[in-house]
Design an enzyme around this catalytic site. Structure first.
Site, PDB file in Angstrom:
ATOM      1  CE  LYS A 184     -10.011  -0.527   2.598  1.00  0.00           C
ATOM      2  NZ  LYS A 184      -9.726   0.603   1.741  1.00  0.00           N
TER       3      LYS A 184
ATOM      4  CD1 TRP B  87      -2.786   1.672   0.560  1.00  0.00           C
ATOM      5  CD2 TRP B  87      -1.932   1.971   2.520  1.00  0.00           C
ATOM      6  NE1 TRP B  87      -3.540   2.383   0.980  1.00  0.00           N
ATOM      7  CE2 TRP B  87      -2.909   2.751   2.295  1.00  0.00           C
ATOM      8  CE3 TRP B  87      -1.514   2.026   3.991  1.00  0.00           C
ATOM      9  CZ2 TRP B  87      -3.495   3.841   3.354  1.00  0.00           C
ATOM     10  CZ3 TRP B  87      -1.791   2.784   4.642  1.00  0.00           C
ATOM     11  CH2 TRP B  87      -2.859   3.689   4.442  1.00  0.00           C
TER      12      TRP B  87
ATOM     13  CG  ASP C 103      -1.982  -2.434   7.504  1.00  0.00           C
ATOM     14  OD1 ASP C 103      -3.062  -2.071   8.203  1.00  0.00           O
ATOM     15  OD2 ASP C 103      -1.473  -1.344   6.543  1.00  0.00           O
TER      16      ASP C 103
HETATM   17  C1  LMR Z   1      -6.730   1.747  -1.166  1.00  0.00           C
HETATM   18  O1  LMR Z   1      -5.846   1.163  -1.246  1.00  0.00           O
HETATM   19  O2  LMR Z   1      -7.564   1.946  -2.284  1.00  0.00           O
HETATM   20  C2  LMR Z   1      -7.481   2.121   0.005  1.00  0.00           C
HETATM   21  O3  LMR Z   1      -6.792   1.574   1.221  1.00  0.00           O
HETATM   22  C3  LMR Z   1      -7.681   3.738   0.060  1.00  0.00           C
HETATM   23  C4  LMR Z   1      -6.270   4.382   0.259  1.00  0.00           C
HETATM   24  O4  LMR Z   1      -6.518   5.186   1.436  1.00  0.00           O
HETATM   25  O5  LMR Z   1      -5.278   4.184  -0.286  1.00  0.00           O
END
Ligand code: LMR
Length: 413
Positions: free
Chosen positions: A252, A134, A216
């Protein structure tokens, strides 16, 4: 007079929100949004979970509630229920009083509070995140003072699966006390998690090399529809006696994206450390935002602590997980039926909100420009953006794109 702010330069855009904006501005009627990770119904609409709506009404009518400040570490009823949900009611760490929670500003806030704490109190400076991960992990940890960002190998684009050997090798080379960010389940963006056997090996190296696990957990329940199954890795580390922290998000699985409710679960191996740790965490939170907001935390606390509401919520989590599984199956079947070059099994073997399609940046560009389908450059798609109404259109667009723009792809088709 010259402005003192002339030194400020435009920073890079945040891809996921920039792509979402582009989608919103697009006037094409068949446009499809597969970018930002947020759940959508089969009508393509955001979903306020029925149990959340019901609880909100009940809270609004409750004259006993008010808008006084919450404690700095948040609503105890929320953080303890969140910690129990993560570790399991029978968890040894919980039963022996070795775990506690801090209500935070969603998962991101939990990551930040946890990182600040580890950096300030334990003087940790090196953190490892998966390649890919992420995109916000890097920024959160460096903003918290971690000066040494490093990556561990995670994704093998040839086999479209976990690069366990690379992962373990990078962990073995990590300096003692490195913080290792681990996705508890439904890895973002690849949708590919270690098996329990692989987690065992990962835990062995983390133990042997004296690294610090930082989980996480943004998708508990979302990956499989089962809260227990999705918490397996975290519980395994707890059962083995690791000290660790875990950032939990309720964005989520409760659909509470804009309420910013999360929890930082802390697990230690000696209860004597809890009070000093809580007092330092209190100072960290006080210095950043003083105390968390009430609304989302109150909803989560009410639902998790009421057996009937809890069951209703679990049913909604299963509904969301099932719709994602149906869309995975549907997309794979359609691509295979169309004879789209490449293999598409990974769409059903990956789990959680996202699929890492393997589409190249050029193919992504083509999908957006020609078909008005919005997704991340990495080829990540939010499975929830697919519906029974747009899935044929998307499958056909991917098919034509793969034929028209053969992949000199980083994630090879
Ligand atoms: C995503 O990965 O699209 C979501 O978790 C939104 C974000 O904050 O990046």
């Amino acid at each position: 007079m010259l402005s003192r702010f002339r030194v400020v330069e435009v920073g890079p855009p945040i891809e996921v929100f920039a792509v979402n904006e582009q989608y919103l501005k697009d006037t094409f009627d068949q446009k499809v949004n597969l970018s930002v990770g947020a759940y959508r119904t089969d009508e393509g609409k955001p979903w306020v979970l029925p149990v959340v709506r019901k609880t909100e009404k009940q809270l609004a009518d409750d004259e006993a509630l008010n808008h006084e400040y919450l404690p700095v570490l948040g609503l105890q009823a929320c953080s303890s229920a969140a910690t129990r949900m993560l570790l399991g009611a029978e968890s040894r760490a919980l039963l022996e009083g070795l775990a506690f929670g801090v209500q935070t500003l969603s998962g991101t806030g939990a990551l930040r509070v946890g990182a600040e704490f580890l950096h300030r109190q334990l003087k940790y400076t090196t953190f490892y995140y998966s390649s890919p991960t992420w995109e916000n992990h890097h920024l959160v940890f460096t903003n918290a003072g971690f000066a040494e960002p490093r990556q561990y190998r995670y994704w093998n684009s040839e086999t479209r699966s976990l690069d366990l050997d690379g992962f373990l090798e990078d962990l073995r080379a990590a300096p003692k006390d490195s913080v290792i960010i681990l996705h508890a389940c439904a890895h973002n963006p690849t949708g590919c998690d270690p098996t329990s056997e692989q987690w065992t090996q990962i835990a062995d190296v983390i133990e042997e090399k004296q690294l610090f696990p930082f989980f996480d957990s943004a998708y508990q329940g979302f990956a499989s529809g089962d809260l227990e199954k999705d918490a397996w890795a975290v519980r395994y580390f707890a059962d083995r006696g690791f000290e660790f922290v875990c950032a939990q998000s309720f964005a989520k699985n409760f659909g509470l994206y804009n309420e910013r409710v999360g929890n930082l679960t802390v697990v230690v191996n000696n209860a004597v450390h809890l009070q000093p740790m809580k007092s330092q965490l209190t100072l960290i939170v006080r210095g950043m935002y003083s105390n968390p907001p009430n609304h989302g935390g109150r909803i989560v606390a009410t639902v998790l602590n009421n057996p009937q509401l809890f069951e209703e919520w679990k049913e909604s989590v299963r509904t969301m997980a099932k719709r994602i599984l149906d869309m995975r199956k549907g997309l794979k079947e359609r691509l295979e039926k169309l004879g789209t070059p490449g293999t598409w099994d990974h769409i059903v073997t990956q789990i959680g909100m996202f699929s890492y399609t393997g589409l190249s940046p050029q193919q992504v560009k083509h999908l957006t420009e020609k078909y008005h389908i919005y997704l991340l450059k990495s080829g990540r798609i939010n499975m929830c953006g697919l519906t029974t109404k747009n899935i044929d259109y998307v499958a056909k667009a991917i098919h034509e794109t793969v034929l028209d723009v053969p992949g000199d792809s980083i994630n090879k088709i």
